[in-house]
Motif scaffolding. Structure first.
Motif, PDB file in Angstrom:
ATOM      1  N   ASP A  75      -7.567   6.380  -5.022  1.00 19.22           N
ATOM      2  CA  ASP A  75      -6.655   5.288  -4.716  1.00 19.22           C
ATOM      3  C   ASP A  75      -6.800   4.249  -5.826  1.00 19.22           C
ATOM      4  O   ASP A  75      -7.913   4.003  -6.320  1.00 19.22           O
ATOM      5  N   THR A 127       0.822  -1.221   0.000  1.00 21.46           N
ATOM      6  CA  THR A 127       0.000   0.000   0.000  1.00 21.46           C
ATOM      7  C   THR A 127       0.855   1.269   0.000  1.00 21.46           C
ATOM      8  O   THR A 127       0.773   2.082   0.917  1.00 21.46           O
ATOM      9  N   ASN A 156       2.114   5.124  -0.868  1.00 23.73           N
ATOM     10  CA  ASN A 156       1.566   6.382  -1.372  1.00 23.73           C
ATOM     11  C   ASN A 156       2.326   6.742  -2.649  1.00 23.73           C
ATOM     12  O   ASN A 156       3.195   5.982  -3.112  1.00 23.73           O
ATOM     13  N   LYS A 201      -1.947   4.887  -3.023  1.00 19.31           N
ATOM     14  CA  LYS A 201      -2.839   5.872  -2.391  1.00 19.31           C
ATOM     15  C   LYS A 201      -2.578   7.257  -2.974  1.00 19.31           C
ATOM     16  O   LYS A 201      -1.440   7.672  -3.117  1.00 19.31           O
ATOM     17  N   ARG A 259     -10.753   2.152   2.971  1.00 20.59           N
ATOM     18  CA  ARG A 259     -10.732   3.537   2.474  1.00 20.59           C
ATOM     19  C   ARG A 259     -11.790   4.384   3.198  1.00 20.59           C
ATOM     20  O   ARG A 259     -11.517   5.538   3.563  1.00 20.59           O
ATOM     21  N   PHE A 311      -4.586   2.834   7.192  1.00 23.19           N
ATOM     22  CA  PHE A 311      -5.181   2.214   6.005  1.00 23.19           C
ATOM     23  C   PHE A 311      -4.741   0.760   5.869  1.00 23.19           C
ATOM     24  O   PHE A 311      -5.571  -0.143   5.660  1.00 23.19           O
ATOM     25  N   GLY A 360      -1.338   6.295   6.476  1.00 19.88           N
ATOM     26  CA  GLY A 360      -0.854   5.111   5.775  1.00 19.88           C
ATOM     27  C   GLY A 360      -0.911   3.870   6.639  1.00 19.88           C
ATOM     28  O   GLY A 360      -1.352   2.796   6.205  1.00 19.88           O
TER      29      GLY A 360
END
Length: 444
Positions: free
Chosen positions: A182, A132, A134, A171, A232, A210, A207
């Motif tokens: 996302d 995941t 960013n 993300k 989300r 999530f 982060g």
């Protein structure tokens, strides 16, 4: 088994904004029993990281072995993991598990949180089922400078193919614009979720939250795409109610949904208490106008965002022919009554009020409010401009606020063509509402 078990591999944040202790709170909020293997202790607050004390790889091994020996762990979130030796321990012990990796390469203040990124790529990324990053992290992992949506999609596919990761979620919170997206890349193609960007500085831990929320939701439903969507939503509400604490970037509020549910339960209890007061006071009929009454009651003002956070009685408060007053249960949230709209407008002006009732206009009642100590103001409804349905209550509060700079507890008007004269009375809480109306009725 009452709760399934999820693990976090992470550092500790002394400011309690991200890290392992926040992971445990997220697990708890989402119905998972969280266990934790600590990789490092950070010295940090909302202004940044001051120092890092790294856990020896052998001690990390003992933590993980002890946990997997006892618990049936159904999902693992990996956050800050610092050294090559730690990477290898995690891979040796946890490769078969469902693993979500939050690649925290750098903290918000720029502090490096992974010592050897190249070894991290080789050892940790290939065991991930979901990663995941960013936008900044995705650029670093893919080697692609991300400047637009096409770059995101190329980067997403490259990370997935290079490291053989089934699901890559990039993300979009670090981008720009009113809305953000996302992106999830899998064998089925690319999915994206859009959401409104929240203009708030308190985003520390987004982060981490999530990735942990996604792990928790997967443990419950065993569906990555649905877990992605639920995580989300969880993060969005956590950001919207970010904690304005500390002097730097404050943490998000992972407890907000539980807090709001608890507050709404209290509102329902207090509305029931008010209904008992109304139906058992033999003089209450004196306060009911021709159009009948209703009471609006909000949760704590700092948690109010719209009418869904304000309750009223579905069937109103009705005066019968025999002067008996009946409260129309049940209590419902989100009902767009005049009382709810006016209370919402008052709260949006920063007033600490949670209760508002419309009351029959009578000079004796107006004077009674004055006798028990409440400021009041008269509004001329003939001055009301033509506007759309549902705007009257907002206009009244805007007019009072602009003209007088404050909003008295008693707001009344003498009516206009097609509009019954009315008193609106608000208080800071339910106890004050009941006490004030009880004292008022003693004067009538």
């Amino acid at each position: 088994m009452i709760k399934p078990v999820g693990m976090s591999i992470a550092g500790l944040d002394t400011g309690n904004g991200a890290g392992g202790e926040t992971d445990l709170r997220v697990y708890e909020m989402l119905g998972i029993h969280g266990v934790l293997a600590v990789t490092a202790l950070t010295v940090q607050n909302t202004k940044g990281i001051k120092d890092i004390s790294v856990v020896e790889a052998d001690f990390l091994r003992k933590q993980i072995e002890t946990l997997i020996d006892d618990f049936n762990i159904e999902g693992i979130k990996i956050g800050m993991i610092y050294t090559k030796e730690q990477f290898q321990v995690v891979r040796d012990l946890l490769e078969p598990y469902f693993i979500v990796v939050d690649p925290v390469l750098y903290a918000k203040d720029g502090t490096q949180l992974i010592k050897d990124v190249e070894e991290y790529k080789k050892i940790i990324l290939p065991i991930a089922k979901v990663i995941t990053p960013n936008i900044v992290e995705a650029s670093a992992l893919s080697g692609i400078k991300i400047e637009n949506e096409n770059d995101i999609m190329i980067s997403c596919k490259k990370i997935r193919n290079t490291y053989n990761i089934p699901y890559v979620i990039i993300k979009g919170g670090h981008g720009t614009g009113k809305y953000s997206f996302d992106y999830m890349c899998s064998q089925d193609g690319i999915r994206k979720i859009g959401y409104q960007r929240v203009n708030i500085k308190d985003t520390h831990g987004t982060g981490s939250v999530f990735a942990t929320a996604l792990t928790a939701e997967y443990i419950k439903i065993k569906d990555v795409e649905m877990a992605f969507r639920r995580a989300r939503e969880f993060v969005q509400s956590s950001i919207e109610y970010g904690l304005s604490i500390g002097k730097g970037i404050g943490p998000v509020n992972v407890s907000v949904e539980v807090i709001k549910k608890s507050l709404k339960y209290e509102v329902v209890e207090e509305m029931t208490k008010f209904a008992d007061f109304v139906e058992n006071n033999e003089k209450f009929w004196l306060l009911i106008p021709e159009v009948q009454s209703n009471l609006a009651h909000s949760i704590r003002p700092e948690y109010v965002r719209d009418l869904r956070d304000i309750a009223t009685f579905r069937g109103r408060i009705i005066r019968r022919w025999d002067r008996k007053v009946i409260v129309g249960h049940p209590v419902v949230f989100g009902n767009p009554t005049h009382t709810a709209r006016m209370l919402l407008s008052i709260i949006f002006k920063g007033v600490n009020g949670t209760c508002l009732m419309n009351i029959r206009f009578d000079e004796k009642i107006v004077n009674g409010f004055k006798q028990i100590g409440y400021d009041q103001i008269e509004i001329n409804r003939e001055m009301e401009p033509s506007h759309g349905e549902g705007k009257t209550m907002q206009w009244i509060i805007d007019y009072i606020s602009n003209e007088y700079g404050k909003i008295p507890n008693v707001i009344y008007d003498r009516g206009a063509k097609g509009k019954e004269a009315m008193i609106r009375f608000w208080t800071k809480d339910m106890n004050e509402m009941i006490e004030a109306l009880n004292n008022l009725l003693k004067l009538l």
